[in-house]
Design a protein around this motif. Structure first.
Motif, PDB file in Angstrom:
ATOM      1  N   LYS A 333      -7.235 -30.897  14.147  1.00  0.00           N
ATOM      2  CA  LYS A 333      -7.104 -32.190  13.469  1.00  0.00           C
ATOM      3  C   LYS A 333      -6.490 -31.924  12.097  1.00  0.00           C
ATOM      4  CE  LYS A 333     -11.466 -32.590  13.786  1.00  0.00           C
ATOM      5  NZ  LYS A 333     -12.882 -33.006  13.600  1.00  0.00           N
ATOM      6  N   ALA A 334      -5.388 -32.585  11.806  1.00  0.00           N
ATOM      7  CA  ALA A 334      -4.714 -32.395  10.519  1.00  0.00           C
ATOM      8  C   ALA A 334      -4.383 -33.752   9.914  1.00  0.00           C
ATOM      9  CB  ALA A 334      -3.449 -31.561  10.689  1.00  0.00           C
ATOM     10  N   MET A 335      -4.363 -33.789   8.583  1.00  0.00           N
ATOM     11  CA  MET A 335      -4.018 -35.012   7.864  1.00  0.00           C
ATOM     12  C   MET A 335      -3.012 -34.684   6.777  1.00  0.00           C
ATOM     13  SD  MET A 335      -7.666 -37.011   7.408  1.00  0.00           S
ATOM     14  CE  MET A 335      -6.854 -38.570   7.040  1.00  0.00           C
ATOM     15  N   ALA A 336      -2.135 -35.645   6.468  1.00  0.00           N
ATOM     16  CA  ALA A 336      -1.163 -35.488   5.397  1.00  0.00           C
ATOM     17  C   ALA A 336      -1.207 -36.721   4.499  1.00  0.00           C
ATOM     18  CB  ALA A 336       0.243 -35.298   5.956  1.00  0.00           C
ATOM     19  N   PHE A 337      -1.264 -36.488   3.208  1.00  0.00           N
ATOM     20  CA  PHE A 337      -1.187 -37.554   2.212  1.00  0.00           C
ATOM     21  C   PHE A 337      -0.059 -37.232   1.235  1.00  0.00           C
ATOM     22  CE2 PHE A 337      -5.496 -38.174   3.690  1.00  0.00           C
ATOM     23  CZ  PHE A 337      -5.694 -39.545   3.581  1.00  0.00           C
ATOM     24  N   HIS A 338       0.582 -38.279   0.744  1.00  0.00           N
ATOM     25  CA  HIS A 338       1.589 -38.069  -0.303  1.00  0.00           C
ATOM     26  C   HIS A 338       1.515 -39.193  -1.306  1.00  0.00           C
ATOM     27  CE1 HIS A 338       4.181 -41.166   1.493  1.00  0.00           C
ATOM     28  NE2 HIS A 338       4.054 -40.560   2.659  1.00  0.00           N
ATOM     29  N   ALA A 339       2.200 -38.975  -2.440  1.00  0.00           N
ATOM     30  CA  ALA A 339       2.236 -39.996  -3.493  1.00  0.00           C
ATOM     31  C   ALA A 339       3.606 -39.959  -4.147  1.00  0.00           C
ATOM     32  CB  ALA A 339       1.085 -39.792  -4.481  1.00  0.00           C
ATOM     33  N   ALA A 370      -7.603 -36.997  11.783  1.00  0.00           N
ATOM     34  CA  ALA A 370      -6.187 -36.761  12.089  1.00  0.00           C
ATOM     35  C   ALA A 370      -5.409 -38.011  11.703  1.00  0.00           C
ATOM     36  CB  ALA A 370      -5.990 -36.454  13.570  1.00  0.00           C
ATOM     37  N   GLY A 371      -4.463 -37.873  10.770  1.00  0.00           N
ATOM     38  CA  GLY A 371      -3.727 -39.063  10.354  1.00  0.00           C
ATOM     39  C   GLY A 371      -2.805 -38.824   9.196  1.00  0.00           C
ATOM     40  N   TYR A 372      -2.435 -39.928   8.577  1.00  0.00           N
ATOM     41  CA  TYR A 372      -1.366 -39.925   7.583  1.00  0.00           C
ATOM     42  C   TYR A 372      -1.620 -41.050   6.594  1.00  0.00           C
ATOM     43  CZ  TYR A 372       3.129 -41.522   5.724  1.00  0.00           C
ATOM     44  OH  TYR A 372       4.129 -41.955   4.893  1.00  0.00           O
ATOM     45  N   GLY A 373      -1.270 -40.833   5.330  1.00  0.00           N
ATOM     46  CA  GLY A 373      -1.433 -41.934   4.381  1.00  0.00           C
ATOM     47  C   GLY A 373      -0.747 -41.691   3.051  1.00  0.00           C
ATOM     48  N   THR A 374      -0.567 -42.782   2.338  1.00  0.00           N
ATOM     49  CA  THR A 374      -0.017 -42.764   0.994  1.00  0.00           C
ATOM     50  C   THR A 374      -1.127 -43.077   0.004  1.00  0.00           C
ATOM     51  OG1 THR A 374       2.123 -43.525   1.796  1.00  0.00           O
ATOM     52  CG2 THR A 374       1.673 -43.830  -0.521  1.00  0.00           C
ATOM     53  N   ILE A 375      -1.180 -42.342  -1.088  1.00  0.00           N
ATOM     54  CA  ILE A 375      -2.182 -42.580  -2.124  1.00  0.00           C
ATOM     55  C   ILE A 375      -1.580 -43.557  -3.128  1.00  0.00           C
ATOM     56  CG2 ILE A 375      -3.761 -41.518  -3.757  1.00  0.00           C
ATOM     57  CD1 ILE A 375      -3.211 -38.831  -2.349  1.00  0.00           C
ATOM     58  N   ALA A 500      -6.829 -54.437  -2.907  1.00  0.00           N
ATOM     59  CA  ALA A 500      -6.883 -53.563  -1.733  1.00  0.00           C
ATOM     60  C   ALA A 500      -6.568 -52.143  -2.192  1.00  0.00           C
ATOM     61  CB  ALA A 500      -5.887 -54.016  -0.668  1.00  0.00           C
ATOM     62  N   ASN A 501      -7.459 -51.216  -1.905  1.00  0.00           N
ATOM     63  CA  ASN A 501      -7.283 -49.857  -2.425  1.00  0.00           C
ATOM     64  C   ASN A 501      -6.400 -49.025  -1.494  1.00  0.00           C
ATOM     65  OD1 ASN A 501      -8.971 -49.061  -0.299  1.00  0.00           O
ATOM     66  ND2 ASN A 501     -10.241 -47.751  -1.596  1.00  0.00           N
ATOM     67  N   THR A 502      -6.350 -47.730  -1.752  1.00  0.00           N
ATOM     68  CA  THR A 502      -5.509 -46.819  -0.978  1.00  0.00           C
ATOM     69  C   THR A 502      -5.793 -46.883   0.524  1.00  0.00           C
ATOM     70  OG1 THR A 502      -5.143 -45.252  -2.776  1.00  0.00           O
ATOM     71  CG2 THR A 502      -5.094 -44.350  -0.564  1.00  0.00           C
ATOM     72  N   GLU A 503      -7.058 -47.117   0.898  1.00  0.00           N
ATOM     73  CA  GLU A 503      -7.431 -47.188   2.308  1.00  0.00           C
ATOM     74  C   GLU A 503      -7.099 -48.545   2.923  1.00  0.00           C
ATOM     75  OE1 GLU A 503     -11.738 -45.291   2.449  1.00  0.00           O
ATOM     76  OE2 GLU A 503     -11.482 -46.680   0.777  1.00  0.00           O
ATOM     77  N   ALA A 504      -6.569 -49.502   2.131  1.00  0.00           N
ATOM     78  CA  ALA A 504      -6.437 -50.920   2.529  1.00  0.00           C
ATOM     79  C   ALA A 504      -7.805 -51.580   2.634  1.00  0.00           C
ATOM     80  CB  ALA A 504      -5.642 -51.094   3.823  1.00  0.00           C
ATOM     81  N   ARG A 505      -8.768 -51.049   1.902  1.00  0.00           N
ATOM     82  CA  ARG A 505     -10.098 -51.662   1.806  1.00  0.00           C
ATOM     83  C   ARG A 505     -10.031 -52.766   0.744  1.00  0.00           C
ATOM     84  NH1 ARG A 505     -15.635 -49.054   1.957  1.00  0.00           N
ATOM     85  NH2 ARG A 505     -14.524 -47.085   2.087  1.00  0.00           N
ATOM     86  N   VAL A 506     -10.226 -53.994   1.158  1.00  0.00           N
ATOM     87  CA  VAL A 506     -10.227 -55.120   0.229  1.00  0.00           C
ATOM     88  C   VAL A 506     -11.590 -55.166  -0.450  1.00  0.00           C
ATOM     89  CG1 VAL A 506      -9.926 -57.614  -0.031  1.00  0.00           C
ATOM     90  CG2 VAL A 506      -8.608 -56.355   1.696  1.00  0.00           C
ATOM     91  N   VAL A 507     -11.606 -55.093  -1.776  1.00  0.00           N
ATOM     92  CA  VAL A 507     -12.852 -55.101  -2.547  1.00  0.00           C
ATOM     93  C   VAL A 507     -12.818 -56.264  -3.528  1.00  0.00           C
ATOM     94  CG1 VAL A 507     -13.232 -52.615  -2.329  1.00  0.00           C
ATOM     95  CG2 VAL A 507     -11.936 -53.493  -4.288  1.00  0.00           C
ATOM     96  N   LYS A 508     -13.991 -56.726  -3.933  1.00  0.00           N
ATOM     97  CA  LYS A 508     -14.065 -57.873  -4.831  1.00  0.00           C
ATOM     98  C   LYS A 508     -14.477 -57.435  -6.234  1.00  0.00           C
ATOM     99  CE  LYS A 508     -15.770 -62.538  -5.451  1.00  0.00           C
ATOM    100  NZ  LYS A 508     -16.512 -62.378  -6.706  1.00  0.00           N
ATOM    101  N   HIS A 509     -13.699 -57.885  -7.201  1.00  0.00           N
ATOM    102  CA  HIS A 509     -14.026 -57.722  -8.615  1.00  0.00           C
ATOM    103  C   HIS A 509     -14.738 -58.979  -9.093  1.00  0.00           C
ATOM    104  CE1 HIS A 509     -11.236 -54.223  -9.695  1.00  0.00           C
ATOM    105  NE2 HIS A 509     -11.030 -54.435  -8.404  1.00  0.00           N
ATOM    106  N   ASN A 510     -15.809 -58.810  -9.841  1.00  0.00           N
ATOM    107  CA  ASN A 510     -16.587 -59.944 -10.319  1.00  0.00           C
ATOM    108  C   ASN A 510     -16.373 -60.177 -11.810  1.00  0.00           C
ATOM    109  OD1 ASN A 510     -18.047 -60.722  -7.885  1.00  0.00           O
ATOM    110  ND2 ASN A 510     -19.079 -58.738  -8.065  1.00  0.00           N
ATOM    111  N   LYS A 511     -16.462 -61.414 -12.192  1.00  0.00           N
ATOM    112  CA  LYS A 511     -16.336 -61.794 -13.598  1.00  0.00           C
ATOM    113  C   LYS A 511     -17.594 -61.372 -14.346  1.00  0.00           C
ATOM    114  CE  LYS A 511     -15.497 -65.900 -16.455  1.00  0.00           C
ATOM    115  NZ  LYS A 511     -15.200 -67.350 -16.418  1.00  0.00           N
TER     116      LYS A 511
END
Length: 776
Positions: A333-339, A370-375, A500-511
């Protein structure tokens, strides 16, 4: 700024004594303020509230609590045990709260009718009316497309949605783009070509499961410090680590293999790695046959990149190319990330495609570990490009040239298809259009091109040619000082919204607190301008929640589907990864499981890549490569971080990293010269950089701006500038150029506590800044 004095905060516990030698510089008062980590919205200190939110800076999006006093003011921060960061924060995250009530904050609109005048504080009505009259004057004389809009990828997604809609519905111009054009578009282009979707394929947690991790063109330890926990977790269970970077960064120093390739040669290197993988039978032929198109053409192309040829291009040993191929191709299992180090090139899309080809050919896609992604670089670098502020896209990642996509959005917006403008041009191309007087008016939101765009001379000329320029910001940026109107808007803690962060995880910021008197949200300003332009019925939003509800509908049924994401679900779960088509859907942490992509045929469309040389040619006069990047204490153009004392003290100024073979000593004034100009920096002499390469961090303005030297050549497909390589030379100089103080509004002086170290002429003791020990 410092936290509230404990003596003034009621019956708090006594300060916890700490050894200041282990605290980052400038943060002793913050650390000695006392207190203990608390849970959710409750605190053990009388009158204090902890508001759960996320950091405003990079694409990791660490969870944090903002400490709010009894008077409703943010005064401190606590790390949060969120799934992303697990109680960790980097130096920027620890200091981010200090900008909220900073004395440099803009609290009234600034206006002048010509650049020869000085700014004056005016009422909101006067600033808005002047802006609307200038929009109408310019568009009436020169057409709708004579006015442009530039957004930003640090805005909440609700605001990025409004930027695209405001440009096309209220301004009725095709000219809209955003500063994510300077970050992510090469990766976006490669992802869409290969997979039919633009996001990272795997969550951070998959890194912990991999057997081999490759990181290319990303200084994770400085740019995304909290992400390193996943690297070390993988290493702890035995994963090998490959780092591809011209500099021996902190993470590269720990790698099994550090490939110190010459800037601008990435695709040649990865083509050669794939050449070896093919030659040694390390491809996953079953996966390739079932799930890809284009493999035979790619296979034929990489035959022309044997290690010996690539070694000559890249300046690395041929044996190292073979070693990387065997390590990555031989892993279960291998993964590659780049920026940005891979993406900031005139061949940025090809560089990304060459890494994708390597992952796909070895079957490393769609599996745990095993996968690929952009930071992603900016806080909303992912979400900021999904919903319509990019020149060629509509909400949901729809194409503005696709008739069906246009019809769908026009129906949601309540306009005729004939009213929707065509595709616009990229951010840098818009600057060239300003130079030619094709664009005569501009609104900028959440960007600072005078520091962030390449070839500062061309950028300054373009902006000087504008007949009217308005800028939204909470501090007076270098770009805003050139404007006619500056609208004071909220910081992240004074409004709510999603990213939406690097993982495409949508997170909520609060006032966390109310904005200062006289400050408005970006949403309010855009809606009010739209109302005065006659499009108020299309912008009847009370705030972020109402905008998000329309965004959900506008994204429904697309690959960027947010329909199933609600504020309530985000607060309950801590984040949901899109696509999420219904409120019962759990989200999609891992893409391509089962081998299916988002192309209509469900296959990976592998792309042929040919290496070509960078656009700025080397000569005897310019024999070296200049490359640029971040440092741990600062963020992007530095308009926020160059005002925070602890961060300025840690890294007060830029420097130039040079190899010892050039004969300089650390601290010597060194002039860096390119075809765009020259500047003088203190030398940081280090063996951690190639002899034919020099490095400058880019967070500062002229006369210490790396981007006064970089080239404005663009990738022909993504239109991203070639920041990471240009031809240069270095020579001795007499005096180091002085770092200017950040701009301030009329009648204000630069906050002295943040400027005490700025005039220090010495470089840091290492490439990571001063570290945790102050110099004598």
């Amino acid at each position: 700024m410092t936290a509230t004095d404990p003596a003034e905060a009621g019956s708090r516990p006594a300060p916890i004594p700490l050894d200041p030698s282990i605290a980052p510089p400038g943060t002793r008062n913050f650390r000695d303020a006392g207190g203990i980590p608390a849970d959710r919205w409750h605190a053990d200190q009388n009158g204090e509230t902890l508001v759960p939110t996320h950091c405003c800076f990079c694409g990791v999006q660490c969870g944090m609590y903002l400490r709010v006093d009894a008077g409703g003011k943010v005064f401190g921060v606590e790390p949060r045990n969120h799934d992303i960061n697990r109680m960790r924060l980097c130096p920027k995250g620890l200091n981010a709260y200090q900008q909220v009530n900073h004395p440099d904050r803009l609290t009234a609109p600034l206006m002048r009718r010509s650049r020869e005048d000085t700014f004056k504080e005016v009422s909101w009505d006067e600033a808005l009316d002047f802006t609307v009259s200038e929009i109408r004057r310019i568009q009436g004389a020169h057409g709708n497309d004579a006015f442009g809009l530039l957004g930003g990828a640090s805005l909440y997604s609700e605001k990025t949605y409004l930027v695209g809609k405001f440009a096309r519905v209220a301004l009725r111009t095709r000219h809209v783009d955003y500063n994510g054009r300077l970050c992510m578009v090469s990766a976006a282009g490669a992802n869409k070509l290969s997979f039919g979707i633009d996001r990272a394929a795997n969550p951070f947690s998959d890194i912990l499961l991999t057997d081999c991790l490759l990181i290319a063109g990303s200084n994770v330890g400085e740019c995304f410090p909290v992400m390193t926990q996943y690297l070390w977790g993988a290493r702890d269970r035995g994963a090998s680590l490959i780092v591809v970077d011209p500099r021996e960064t902190a993470v590269a120093r720990t790698a099994d293999v550090h490939v110190a390739l010459k800037p601008g040669t990435d695709s040649a290197f990865f083509n050669a790695v794939l050449h070896v993988i093919v030659a040694e039978g390390l491809t996953d032929d079953t996966y390739l046959a079932a799930h890809t198109t284009g493999w035979q053409q790619v296979k034929e192309t990489v035959r022309d990149y044997p290690p010996e040829r690539a070694a000559g291009i890249c300046g690395v040993p041929a044996e190292q190319i073979v070693q990387v191929a065997r390590m990555f191709g031989g892993a279960a299992k291998a993964m590659a990330f780049h920026a940005r180090g891979v993406e900031h090139h005139s061949q940025g899309v090809e560089n990304c495609l060459s890494i994708i080809n390597m992952c796909v050919a070895t079957g490393n896609l769609g599996r745990p570990g095993a996968g690929y992604g952009t930071i992603t670089g900016q806080g909303n670098g992912q979400g900021g490009r999904e919903h319509g502020q990019k020149a060629d896209l509509l909400p949901g990642g729809r194409s503005i040239t696709n008739p069906e996509h246009r019809r769908q959005i026009c129906e949601i917006w309540g306009i005729e298809e004939s009213e929707l403008p065509s595709a616009g041009t990229s951010m840098m191309e818009m600057v060239w259009q300003m130079q030619r007087h094709e664009i005569r008016g501009l609104i900028g939101i959440c960007n600072n091109p005078f520091v962030s765009l390449p070839n500062y001379g061309a950028v300054k000329q373009g902006y000087d040619n504008l007949e009217f320029h308005a800028q939204f910001d909470f501090f007076l940026s270098e770009t805003a000082t050139n404007a006619h109107v500056v609208f004071p808007v909220t910081v992240w803690a004074e409004d709510e919204g999603v990213m939406a962060n690097t993982e495409a995880r949508v997170v909520k910021h609060n006032k966390a607190q109310e904005p200062p008197a006289g400050v408005r949200t970006d949403t309010w300003v855009m809606c009010e301008l739209a109302r005065r332009l006659g499009a108020g019925d299309k912008f009847d939003f009370a705030g972020s929640r109402e905008v998000f509800e329309e965004l959900r509908v506008a994204s429904a049924g697309t690959v960027n589907d947010y329909y199933g994401i609600t504020y309530e679900r985000l607060e309950e779960t801590g984040g949901i990864m899109w696509p999420c088509p219904s409120t019962e859907h759990p989200g999609t942490p891992r893409l391509f499981e089962g081998g299916r992509t988002y192309h209509p045929d469900g296959k990976v469309h592998m792309q042929v890549v040919e290496w070509h040389a960078p656009m700025d040619p080397y000569t005897e006069e310019y024999p070296l490569s200049l490359t640029t990047g971040r440092t741990v204490a600062h963020f992007l153009s530095g308009n926020q971080t160059r005002r925070l004392g602890g961060l300025v003290e840690q890294t007060p100024r830029p420097w130039v990293e040079v190899h010892p073979s050039h004969g300089y000593r650390t601290g010597d004034p060194v002039r860096v010269v390119t075809r765009r100009g020259s500047e003088v920096f203190p030398a940081l002499v280090t063996e951690a950089i190639r002899p034919d390469t020099v490095f400058i961090p880019y967070h500062w303005p002229v006369p210490t701006a790396a981007n006064a030297l970089t080239i404005d050549a663009l990738d022909p497909r993504s239109k991203i500038p070639e920041y990471k390589v240009c031809a240069a030379r270095i020579e001795p100089a007499e005096k180091i150029d002085e770092v200017p103080a950040p701009p301030t509004a009329p009648g204000h002086e630069a906050y002295p506590a943040a400027q005490v170290s700025r005039t220090d002429p010495l470089p840091p003791t290492s490439s990571q800044g001063r570290g945790t020990a102050e110099r004598s």
